[in-house]
Design an enzyme around this catalytic site. Structure first.
Site, PDB file in Angstrom:
ATOM      1  N   HIS A  41       6.305   1.934  -9.447  1.00 19.22           N
ATOM      2  CA  HIS A  41       6.578   2.495  -8.118  1.00 19.22           C
ATOM      3  C   HIS A  41       5.788   3.801  -7.985  1.00 19.22           C
ATOM      4  O   HIS A  41       5.748   4.611  -8.907  1.00 19.22           O
ATOM      5  CB  HIS A  41       8.079   2.759  -7.989  1.00 19.22           C
ATOM      6  CG  HIS A  41       8.455   3.477  -6.734  1.00 19.22           C
ATOM      7  ND1 HIS A  41       7.920   3.160  -5.515  1.00 19.22           N
ATOM      8  CD2 HIS A  41       9.316   4.519  -6.522  1.00 19.22           C
ATOM      9  CE1 HIS A  41       8.439   3.966  -4.591  1.00 19.22           C
ATOM     10  NE2 HIS A  41       9.285   4.796  -5.181  1.00 19.22           N
ATOM     11  N   ASN A  99       4.535   8.086  -1.242  1.00 18.87           N
ATOM     12  CA  ASN A  99       5.648   7.183  -1.533  1.00 18.87           C
ATOM     13  C   ASN A  99       5.905   6.282  -0.319  1.00 18.87           C
ATOM     14  O   ASN A  99       6.425   6.748   0.693  1.00 18.87           O
ATOM     15  CB  ASN A  99       6.886   8.014  -1.869  1.00 18.87           C
ATOM     16  CG  ASN A  99       8.063   7.156  -2.296  1.00 18.87           C
ATOM     17  OD1 ASN A  99       8.058   5.935  -2.107  1.00 18.87           O
ATOM     18  ND2 ASN A  99       9.078   7.788  -2.849  1.00 18.87           N
ATOM     19  N   CYS A 118      13.437   1.937  -2.349  1.00 15.31           N
ATOM     20  CA  CYS A 118      12.117   1.821  -3.003  1.00 15.31           C
ATOM     21  C   CYS A 118      12.015   0.622  -3.949  1.00 15.31           C
ATOM     22  O   CYS A 118      10.921   0.210  -4.314  1.00 15.31           O
ATOM     23  CB  CYS A 118      11.798   3.094  -3.762  1.00 15.31           C
ATOM     24  SG  CYS A 118      11.707   4.519  -2.684  1.00 15.31           S
TER      25      CYS A 118
HETATM   26  O1  UT7 Z   1      11.031   6.883  -4.480  1.00 17.51           O
HETATM   27  C1  UT7 Z   1      12.371   7.094  -4.702  1.00 17.51           C
HETATM   28  C2  UT7 Z   1      12.581   7.972  -5.856  1.00 17.51           C
HETATM   29  N1  UT7 Z   1      12.073   9.275  -5.598  1.00 17.51           N
HETATM   30  C3  UT7 Z   1      11.545   9.943  -6.574  1.00 17.51           C
HETATM   31  O2  UT7 Z   1      11.420   9.420  -7.632  1.00 17.51           O
HETATM   32  C4  UT7 Z   1      11.201  11.381  -6.337  1.00 17.51           C
HETATM   33  C5  UT7 Z   1      11.717  12.215  -7.475  1.00 17.51           C
HETATM   34  N2  UT7 Z   1      11.489  13.625  -7.369  1.00 17.51           N
HETATM   35  C6  UT7 Z   1      10.257  14.203  -7.325  1.00 17.51           C
HETATM   36  O3  UT7 Z   1       9.254  13.518  -7.256  1.00 17.51           O
HETATM   37  C7  UT7 Z   1      10.178  15.699  -7.455  1.00 17.51           C
HETATM   38  O4  UT7 Z   1      11.433  16.218  -7.792  1.00 17.51           O
HETATM   39  C8  UT7 Z   1       9.660  16.414  -6.169  1.00 17.51           C
HETATM   40  C9  UT7 Z   1       8.178  16.137  -6.014  1.00 17.51           C
HETATM   41  C10 UT7 Z   1      10.437  15.945  -4.970  1.00 17.51           C
HETATM   42  C11 UT7 Z   1       9.844  17.935  -6.323  1.00 17.51           C
HETATM   43  O5  UT7 Z   1       9.201  18.388  -7.486  1.00 17.51           O
HETATM   44  P1  UT7 Z   1       9.954  19.358  -8.503  1.00 17.51           P
HETATM   45  O6  UT7 Z   1       8.985  19.712  -9.545  1.00 17.51           O
HETATM   46  O7  UT7 Z   1      11.211  18.658  -8.939  1.00 17.51           O
HETATM   47  O8  UT7 Z   1      10.252  20.621  -7.610  1.00 17.51           O
HETATM   48  P2  UT7 Z   1      11.671  21.274  -7.229  1.00 17.51           P
HETATM   49  O9  UT7 Z   1      12.374  20.432  -6.242  1.00 17.51           O
HETATM   50  O10 UT7 Z   1      12.388  21.680  -8.474  1.00 17.51           O
HETATM   51  O11 UT7 Z   1      11.177  22.587  -6.494  1.00 17.51           O
HETATM   52  C12 UT7 Z   1      10.406  23.587  -7.192  1.00 17.51           C
HETATM   53  C13 UT7 Z   1      10.012  24.666  -6.212  1.00 17.51           C
HETATM   54  C14 UT7 Z   1      11.186  25.185  -5.383  1.00 17.51           C
HETATM   55  O12 UT7 Z   1      10.984  26.589  -5.197  1.00 17.51           O
HETATM   56  P3  UT7 Z   1      11.731  27.670  -6.123  1.00 17.51           P
HETATM   57  O13 UT7 Z   1      13.211  27.398  -5.914  1.00 17.51           O
HETATM   58  O14 UT7 Z   1      11.290  27.383  -7.520  1.00 17.51           O
HETATM   59  O15 UT7 Z   1      11.268  28.969  -5.570  1.00 17.51           O
HETATM   60  C15 UT7 Z   1      11.008  24.484  -4.050  1.00 17.51           C
HETATM   61  O16 UT7 Z   1      11.548  25.235  -2.980  1.00 17.51           O
HETATM   62  O17 UT7 Z   1       9.070  24.152  -5.268  1.00 17.51           O
HETATM   63  C16 UT7 Z   1       9.513  24.432  -3.934  1.00 17.51           C
HETATM   64  N3  UT7 Z   1       9.039  23.351  -3.066  1.00 17.51           N
HETATM   65  C17 UT7 Z   1       7.836  23.373  -2.476  1.00 17.51           C
HETATM   66  N4  UT7 Z   1       6.854  24.284  -2.480  1.00 17.51           N
HETATM   67  C18 UT7 Z   1       5.746  24.002  -1.782  1.00 17.51           C
HETATM   68  C19 UT7 Z   1       9.661  22.185  -2.740  1.00 17.51           C
HETATM   69  N5  UT7 Z   1       8.881  21.457  -1.930  1.00 17.51           N
HETATM   70  C20 UT7 Z   1       7.748  22.174  -1.747  1.00 17.51           C
HETATM   71  C21 UT7 Z   1       6.564  21.937  -1.032  1.00 17.51           C
HETATM   72  N6  UT7 Z   1       5.590  22.869  -1.078  1.00 17.51           N
HETATM   73  N7  UT7 Z   1       6.365  20.800  -0.340  1.00 17.51           N
END
Ligand code: UT7
Length: 328
Positions: A255, A285, A119
């Protein structure tokens, strides 16, 4: 005196960008994986992303962005002497996307290379081109960030499938006697490779299936924390290098991965929301295309004006991260 030596600065003379036609909305994704528009918008800010058509490649997207940037700069392809493409999704392993594009645009003979910094690819490419101009080896450079990330998305994995999109952005930078790119800063830390990667590549684990089994894998919340911390640090580094304070920045062009990460960096800079370029809702992204897409959009809409000070930053797989401070 050698005229090139007198032109010690590099300036952006034109930008361009391109998104493929097909749009995939959050609602569309609801029928593909267990997700919801509400979750995607709340956690990422993304509303839709553009997806390449069958047969459309990274080079196709790069070409359109490049032509628009050249047009904005008032230059013909034959006037460019250095071409660099930031991409992590090249058409082929080789020739590089830059070589494919160079031939297509009729620029044979000049230096052409890809840089893979995920990225941060556009910032890395911009840093390299800036150095070539400042050393006098290049006078007019074409810098591109172009990706077809959706080609390696696992559409069964909701934690990544909702995040990525395809696109390209480009900038022409030229030698100048006026300040333009004030400084660039690029870093990497390979110790976090497993947090954001493809587990398979050409010389490791390649599978006998379309795409070789190459799929993006990300431990999102861990990447999130490192991204926020690291981008905060690079903002400080960039300001210190230029003896500037937060107040000197007119626009933050971050970004476009996640609106919450963008807001955290903006907060660190005390930037009001209307001074932060946000396009993540429109294309998700797009990896190395994201910063030049945002930059071009803001220039073409007239928000960014000549003479203003821009802070570009990015963070991605590797980890890699970088920034550019620019007097536009
Ligand atoms: O570009 C390169 C660099 N990349 C980034 O900077 C991305 C960095 N990370 C992020 O943007 C975020 O971490 C994400 C958007 C990927 C995820 O958001 P989060 O708030 O960190 O969510 P999480 O991974 O902690 O997941 C929270 C919950 C989980 O469920 P439980 O365990 O709380 O029951 C996931 O299973 O959300 C669930 N989950 C979803 N639910 C609905 C994960 N993906 C999804 C989804 N739809 N697409």
């Amino acid at each position: 005196m050698d005229r090139r030596r007198a032109l010690i600065y590099s300036r952006i003379s034109g930008t361009g960008s391109f998104l493929p036609e097909k749009v995939l909305s959050n609602r569309d994704l609801e029928s593909m994986v267990d997700t919801s528009d509400e979750w995607i918008v709340t956690r990422t800010g993304i509303k839709e992303r553009h997806i390449v058509a069958e047969g459309q490649t990274t080079c196709d997207l790069a070409e359109q962005a490049a032509l628009r940037a050249l047009d904005a700069a008032g230059l013909k392809p034959s006037e460019i002497d250095f071409l660099i493409v930031g991409t992590t999704t090249p058409d082929l392993v080789f020739p590089s996307t830059a070589c494919l594009l160079q031939h297509r645009l009729g620029m044979d003979g000049i230096s052409a290379m890809d840089v893979n910094a995920a990225c941060s690819g556009f910032i890395y490419a911009l840093a390299v081109a800036d150095k070539f101009i400042k050393t006098g080896d290049s006078v007019k450079a074409l810098v591109i960030g172009a990706e077809t990330l959706t080609r390696m998305v696992d559409w069964n994995d909701r934690s990544t499938a909702v995040l990525f999109g395809d696109g390209a952005g480009a900038a022409v930078i030229e030698a100048s006697d006026q300040p333009g790119i004030l400084s660039t800063h690029i870093h990497a830390s390979g110790g976090h490779a497993d947090l954001l990667c493809t587990e398979v590549g050409v010389s490791k684990g390649f599978k006998a299936e379309p795409g070789g089994g190459v799929k993006v894998r990300m431990k999102g919340s861990e990447v999130f924390k490192v991204a926020v911390r690291t981008l905060g640090q690079i903002v400080d580094e960039t300001l210190a290098k230029n003896n500037m304070t937060k107040k000197d920045i007119d626009w933050l062009i971050p970004h476009q991965a996640n609106l919450r990460i963008i807001k955290a960096t903006a907060k660190k800079l005390n930037m009001p929301e209307d001074r932060v370029i946000v396009t993540v809702h429109k294309h998700g992204n797009t990896s190395s295309a994201s910063v030049p897409l945002a930059l071009d959009g803001a220039i073409r809409s007239g928000r960014i004006q000549r003479g203003e000070t821009l802070l570009l930053e990015a963070f991605g797989g590797g980890f890699t991260w970088g920034s550019a401070l620019i007097k536009y």
